[in-house]
Scaffold this active site. Structure first.
Site, PDB file in Angstrom:
ATOM      1  N   LYS A   1       0.872  -1.181   0.000  1.00  0.00           N
ATOM      2  CA  LYS A   1       0.000   0.000   0.000  1.00  0.00           C
ATOM      3  C   LYS A   1       0.902   1.221   0.000  1.00  0.00           C
ATOM      4  O   LYS A   1       1.445   1.609   1.039  1.00  0.00           O
ATOM      5  CB  LYS A   1      -0.894  -0.010   1.245  1.00  0.00           C
ATOM      6  CG  LYS A   1      -2.220   0.720   1.106  1.00  0.00           C
ATOM      7  CD  LYS A   1      -2.127   2.199   0.794  1.00  0.00           C
ATOM      8  CE  LYS A   1      -1.870   3.049   2.010  1.00  0.00           C
ATOM      9  NZ  LYS A   1      -1.701   4.495   1.656  1.00  0.00           N
TER      10      LYS A   1
ATOM     11  N   GLU B   1      10.528  15.994  15.429  1.00  0.00           N
ATOM     12  CA  GLU B   1      10.852  15.793  14.024  1.00  0.00           C
ATOM     13  C   GLU B   1      10.064  16.811  13.202  1.00  0.00           C
ATOM     14  O   GLU B   1       8.836  16.892  13.316  1.00  0.00           O
ATOM     15  CB  GLU B   1      10.464  14.371  13.606  1.00  0.00           C
ATOM     16  CG  GLU B   1      10.913  14.059  12.205  1.00  0.00           C
ATOM     17  CD  GLU B   1      10.518  12.661  11.776  1.00  0.00           C
ATOM     18  OE1 GLU B   1       9.344  12.303  11.952  1.00  0.00           O
ATOM     19  OE2 GLU B   1      11.380  11.935  11.272  1.00  0.00           O
TER      20      GLU B   1
ATOM     21  N   GLY C   1       6.835   5.001   8.361  1.00  0.00           N
ATOM     22  CA  GLY C   1       6.048   6.233   8.406  1.00  0.00           C
ATOM     23  C   GLY C   1       6.134   6.874   9.768  1.00  0.00           C
ATOM     24  O   GLY C   1       7.148   6.756  10.464  1.00  0.00           O
TER      25      GLY C   1
ATOM     26  N   CYS D   1      13.591  10.192   7.057  1.00  0.00           N
ATOM     27  CA  CYS D   1      13.487   9.718   8.444  1.00  0.00           C
ATOM     28  C   CYS D   1      14.833   9.822   9.136  1.00  0.00           C
ATOM     29  O   CYS D   1      14.918  10.146  10.308  1.00  0.00           O
ATOM     30  CB  CYS D   1      12.973   8.289   8.466  1.00  0.00           C
ATOM     31  SG  CYS D   1      13.921   7.215   7.404  1.00  0.00           S
TER      32      CYS D   1
ATOM     33  N   GLU E   1       9.469   1.202  11.027  1.00  0.00           N
ATOM     34  CA  GLU E   1      10.557   2.144  10.730  1.00  0.00           C
ATOM     35  C   GLU E   1       9.948   3.535  10.833  1.00  0.00           C
ATOM     36  O   GLU E   1       9.226   3.964   9.941  1.00  0.00           O
ATOM     37  CB  GLU E   1      11.082   1.928   9.301  1.00  0.00           C
ATOM     38  CG  GLU E   1      11.651   0.549   9.041  1.00  0.00           C
ATOM     39  CD  GLU E   1      13.073   0.379   9.552  1.00  0.00           C
ATOM     40  OE1 GLU E   1      13.578   1.281  10.264  1.00  0.00           O
ATOM     41  OE2 GLU E   1      13.666  -0.661   9.251  1.00  0.00           O
TER      42      GLU E   1
HETATM   43  P1  NAP Z   1       2.336   8.452   7.632  1.00  0.00           P
HETATM   44  O1  NAP Z   1       1.269   9.451   7.660  1.00  0.00           O
HETATM   45  O2  NAP Z   1       2.606   7.666   8.849  1.00  0.00           O
HETATM   46  O3  NAP Z   1       1.985   7.502   6.391  1.00  0.00           O
HETATM   47  C1  NAP Z   1       2.750   6.377   6.068  1.00  0.00           C
HETATM   48  C2  NAP Z   1       1.859   5.364   5.376  1.00  0.00           C
HETATM   49  O4  NAP Z   1       0.849   4.910   6.280  1.00  0.00           O
HETATM   50  C3  NAP Z   1       1.121   5.925   4.173  1.00  0.00           C
HETATM   51  O5  NAP Z   1       1.003   4.922   3.192  1.00  0.00           O
HETATM   52  C4  NAP Z   1      -0.233   6.240   4.770  1.00  0.00           C
HETATM   53  O6  NAP Z   1      -1.246   6.286   3.803  1.00  0.00           O
HETATM   54  C5  NAP Z   1      -0.424   5.083   5.697  1.00  0.00           C
HETATM   55  N1  NAP Z   1      -1.417   5.322   6.744  1.00  0.00           N
HETATM   56  C6  NAP Z   1      -1.868   6.501   7.249  1.00  0.00           C
HETATM   57  N2  NAP Z   1      -2.799   6.273   8.206  1.00  0.00           N
HETATM   58  C7  NAP Z   1      -2.949   4.934   8.300  1.00  0.00           C
HETATM   59  C8  NAP Z   1      -3.757   4.075   9.114  1.00  0.00           C
HETATM   60  N3  NAP Z   1      -4.608   4.561  10.019  1.00  0.00           N
HETATM   61  N4  NAP Z   1      -3.639   2.735   8.943  1.00  0.00           N
HETATM   62  C9  NAP Z   1      -2.785   2.226   8.041  1.00  0.00           C
HETATM   63  N5  NAP Z   1      -2.001   2.985   7.234  1.00  0.00           N
HETATM   64  C10 NAP Z   1      -2.075   4.327   7.377  1.00  0.00           C
HETATM   65  O7  NAP Z   1       3.731   9.056   7.279  1.00  0.00           O
HETATM   66  P2  NAP Z   1       4.057  10.078   6.127  1.00  0.00           P
HETATM   67  O8  NAP Z   1       3.484  11.399   6.460  1.00  0.00           O
HETATM   68  O9  NAP Z   1       3.681   9.471   4.841  1.00  0.00           O
HETATM   69  O10 NAP Z   1       5.662  10.115   6.251  1.00  0.00           O
HETATM   70  C11 NAP Z   1       6.285  10.923   7.183  1.00  0.00           C
HETATM   71  C12 NAP Z   1       6.713  10.156   8.421  1.00  0.00           C
HETATM   72  O11 NAP Z   1       7.288   8.899   8.094  1.00  0.00           O
HETATM   73  C13 NAP Z   1       7.784  10.865   9.197  1.00  0.00           C
HETATM   74  O12 NAP Z   1       7.472  10.840  10.564  1.00  0.00           O
HETATM   75  C14 NAP Z   1       9.067  10.066   8.943  1.00  0.00           C
HETATM   76  O13 NAP Z   1      10.022  10.112   9.912  1.00  0.00           O
HETATM   77  C15 NAP Z   1       8.530   8.714   8.758  1.00  0.00           C
HETATM   78  N6  NAP Z   1       9.425   7.927   7.878  1.00  0.00           N
HETATM   79  C16 NAP Z   1      10.249   7.013   8.439  1.00  0.00           C
HETATM   80  C17 NAP Z   1      11.115   6.271   7.655  1.00  0.00           C
HETATM   81  C18 NAP Z   1      12.028   5.241   8.245  1.00  0.00           C
HETATM   82  O14 NAP Z   1      12.623   4.491   7.520  1.00  0.00           O
HETATM   83  N7  NAP Z   1      12.181   5.154   9.544  1.00  0.00           N
HETATM   84  C19 NAP Z   1      11.131   6.465   6.275  1.00  0.00           C
HETATM   85  C20 NAP Z   1      10.272   7.403   5.731  1.00  0.00           C
HETATM   86  C21 NAP Z   1       9.404   8.129   6.555  1.00  0.00           C
HETATM   87  P3  NAP Z   1      -1.699   7.692   3.123  1.00  0.00           P
HETATM   88  O15 NAP Z   1      -0.545   8.605   3.123  1.00  0.00           O
HETATM   89  O16 NAP Z   1      -2.094   7.283   1.772  1.00  0.00           O
HETATM   90  O17 NAP Z   1      -2.832   8.179   3.960  1.00  0.00           O
END
Ligand code: NAP
Ligand code: MG
Length: 485
Positions: free
Chosen positions: A181, A387, A234, A290, A256
């Site tokens: 997804k 962050e 995420g 991240c 992660e």
């Molecule tokens: P996010 O909002 O957590 O979204 C990540 C993924 O989860 C997206 O595919 C999102 O879908 C999905 N998602 C959202 N709500 C969900 C739910 N209730 N149930 C299941 N899936 C759900 O993160 P983001 O805004 O895309 O990315 C930013 C964050 O990710 C930052 O905090 C960053 O540090 C972290 N990150 C960490 C790493 C790592 O390797 N540690 C790498 C990249 C990013 P939709 O967006 O389609 O709603």
């Protein structure tokens, strides 16, 4: 199947069971180019029914030939897929630049990293094995590494290609099947990956991609009773929801999450060698990384010198459209732009930051933000604790090694840290004392190196991806004890 972007797949379809098909809802979501805020194309709004279909296809595929495939066979398909990625590097890079707003050079690096993951895991497929164990007289005992079965992969928008490589690549290597997804804001390279996997001969149903909203498709995938492993990359808040959603099914979850990763620069460091790493680790992908290094801890003896050099570089940074390949591209969305601006608004107690400049190539509608460097920031300030996920770095002075460790370890996160010092003993001491999943000494690899296990402690998550370590995570260990007298 072509559209305005000349895509070799239907961007508004799901990829399920080896075919491109419409989502069950026939609803669509717009995909924007962050450099212009103009629509790029539409994607499917995947629903619970699509997730059900994708999981069912993945289960059938796992029970079929893929579940019984040899490591050699899997390695060959992955190698072929890696080769196809290499041949499509430029197309993938341009898609990513338009979709994520990532400067072209950085998008190319991501496409090459995706190919590298597949090369690495193709080569690893037939080199990971169980062990024979010493036991009682009259027994032979050994372990088998077996796939979990159907694995779910929920990924963010910031590094789609790299994250697909490290999670889907490793899962496939061990004989799992996958339901992916991607994020609603950027999923074109995930779809292109599915098309290239089809062309590489990955059997139907082994990889399924369902774009859509997190609360719908993502939540349905995380909680699906027939998923055997979940890998999530995420935010902390969504990670907690994923873990809770998967809990009733008692399946392993790899998280992660984010970070507030520090670099520690000591008086005896090679400052000129450090400066490019200090800055790139903060502005790469407009800070939406991240493992971005958002805290620079500098010892007092070199503080003025380091701040001067950083400031000179910062004021030369140029921000513009991704395809024109400036130092920094736009942020992913208007919401992300507003979020980063909201942090700036909470920093009026600090000295004004040194800023890069938004060029006149940048559209007024794009989601641009000029990188900001704050100096003399107290370690407990909100800018030094939370962050931000934008190109904002803080410089924090310190007096001695113990104070540096205390500041470095003084957040909820623990993803990456680096030490800049010529002193061998200090390098080794700090490698032990710093709380992070990866420590770099006299360099900083924001997520780099497919060979290097990666993951966090604390609120940065748990589990490890990349390297051989990921292959242990994407498999389960069976112990066989044979009594033969
Ligand atoms: P996010 O909002 O957590 O979204 C990540 C993924 O989860 C997206 O595919 C999102 O879908 C999905 N998602 C959202 N709500 C969900 C739910 N209730 N149930 C299941 N899936 C759900 O993160 P983001 O805004 O895309 O990315 C930013 C964050 O990710 C930052 O905090 C960053 O540090 C972290 N990150 C960490 C790493 C790592 O390797 N540690 C790498 C990249 C990013 P939709 O967006 O389609 O709603
Ligand atoms: Mg987009």
């Amino acid at each position: 199947m072509k559209n305005a972007l000349s895509l070799p797949f239907a961007s508004d379809h799901c990829f399920i069971g080896g075919v491109w098909r419409e989502g069950a809802l026939s609803d669509r979501l717009p995909l924007l180019d962050p450099s212009t805020a103009q629509p790029l194309c539409e994607i499917a709004r995947g629903s619970t029914a699509d997730i059900d279909a994708a999981v069912a296809a993945a289960k059938v595929a796992h029970e079929g030939p893929w579940g019984r495939s040899t490591a050699l066979e899997r390695g060959r398909v992955l190698a072929k897929l890696g080769q196809l990625i290499l041949e499509h590097t430029e197309q993938l890079a341009r898609l990513e630049a338009c979709d994520v707003g990532k400067p072209l050079t950085q998008a190319r690096a991501d496409a090459l990293a995706l190919a590298r993951y597949l090369e690495f895991y193709a080569g690893a497929a037939d080199k990971i094995h169980g062990e024979t164990l010493p036991y009682l007289d009259g027994y032979t005992v050994y372990t088998l590494r077996e796939p979990h079965g159907v694995t779910g992969h929920i990924i963010p928008w910031n590094y789609p290609m790299q994250i697909i490589g490290r999670s889907v690549g490793a899962a496939l290597t061990m004989g799992n099947t996958c339901v992916l997804k991607p994020a609603e804001q950027a999923c074109l390279t995930a779809l292109m990956f599915a098309e290239l996997a089809r062309q590489a001969g990955l059997p139907d149903g082994v990889l399924n991609v369902v774009p859509g909203l997190g609360e719908e498709a993502g939540a349905a995938l995380a909680a699906h009773p027939q998923i055997n492993h979940i890998s999530f990359t995420g935010s902390v808040s969504v990670g907690a929801k994923i873990q809770a959603g998967a809990a009733p099914n008692i399946v392993p979850v790899t998280l992660e999450l984010g970070g507030k990763s520090p670099q520690l620069i000591f008086d005896d460091a090679d400052i000129d060698a450090a400066i490019p790493f200090l800055i790139n680790a903060g502005i790469q992908n407009a800070g939406q990384t991240c493992s971005a290094s958002s805290r620079l801890l500098v010892q007092r003896g070199v503080y003025v010198q380091v701040v001067e050099k950083l400031s000179a570089r910062y004021s030369a940074l140029r921000v513009g459209p991704a395809l024109e390949d400036f130092d920094v591209g736009p942020l992913i969305s208007q919401a992300q732009q507003a979020l980063v601006e909201s942090f700036i608004a909470q920093a009026s107690d600090l000295a004004a930051p040194v800023r890069g400049a938004i060029t006149d190539h940048a559209s007024n509608n794009g989601f641009y933000f000029a990188p900001a460097l704050y100096t003399d920031v107290p370690a407990g300030h909100i800018l030094a604790q939370q962050e931000i996920f934008g190109p904002v770095q803080v410089v924090i002075p310190f007096d001695d090694e113990q104070q540096a460790v205390d500041i470095a370890n003084g957040t909820d996160f623990g993803l990456v840290a680096s030490v800049w010092s010529a002193h061998g003993g200090r390098q080794m001491r700090l490698a032990k004392a710093l709380k992070a999943g990866q420590i770099f000494i006299n360099n900083y690899g924001a997520g780099g190196g497919v060979e290097l296990p990666f993951g966090g402690i604390g609120k940065s998550g748990h589990g490890r991806e990349k390297g051989f370590e990921a292959l242990y995570g994407f498999s389960t260990l069976k112990t066989v004890a044979a009594h033969h007298g």
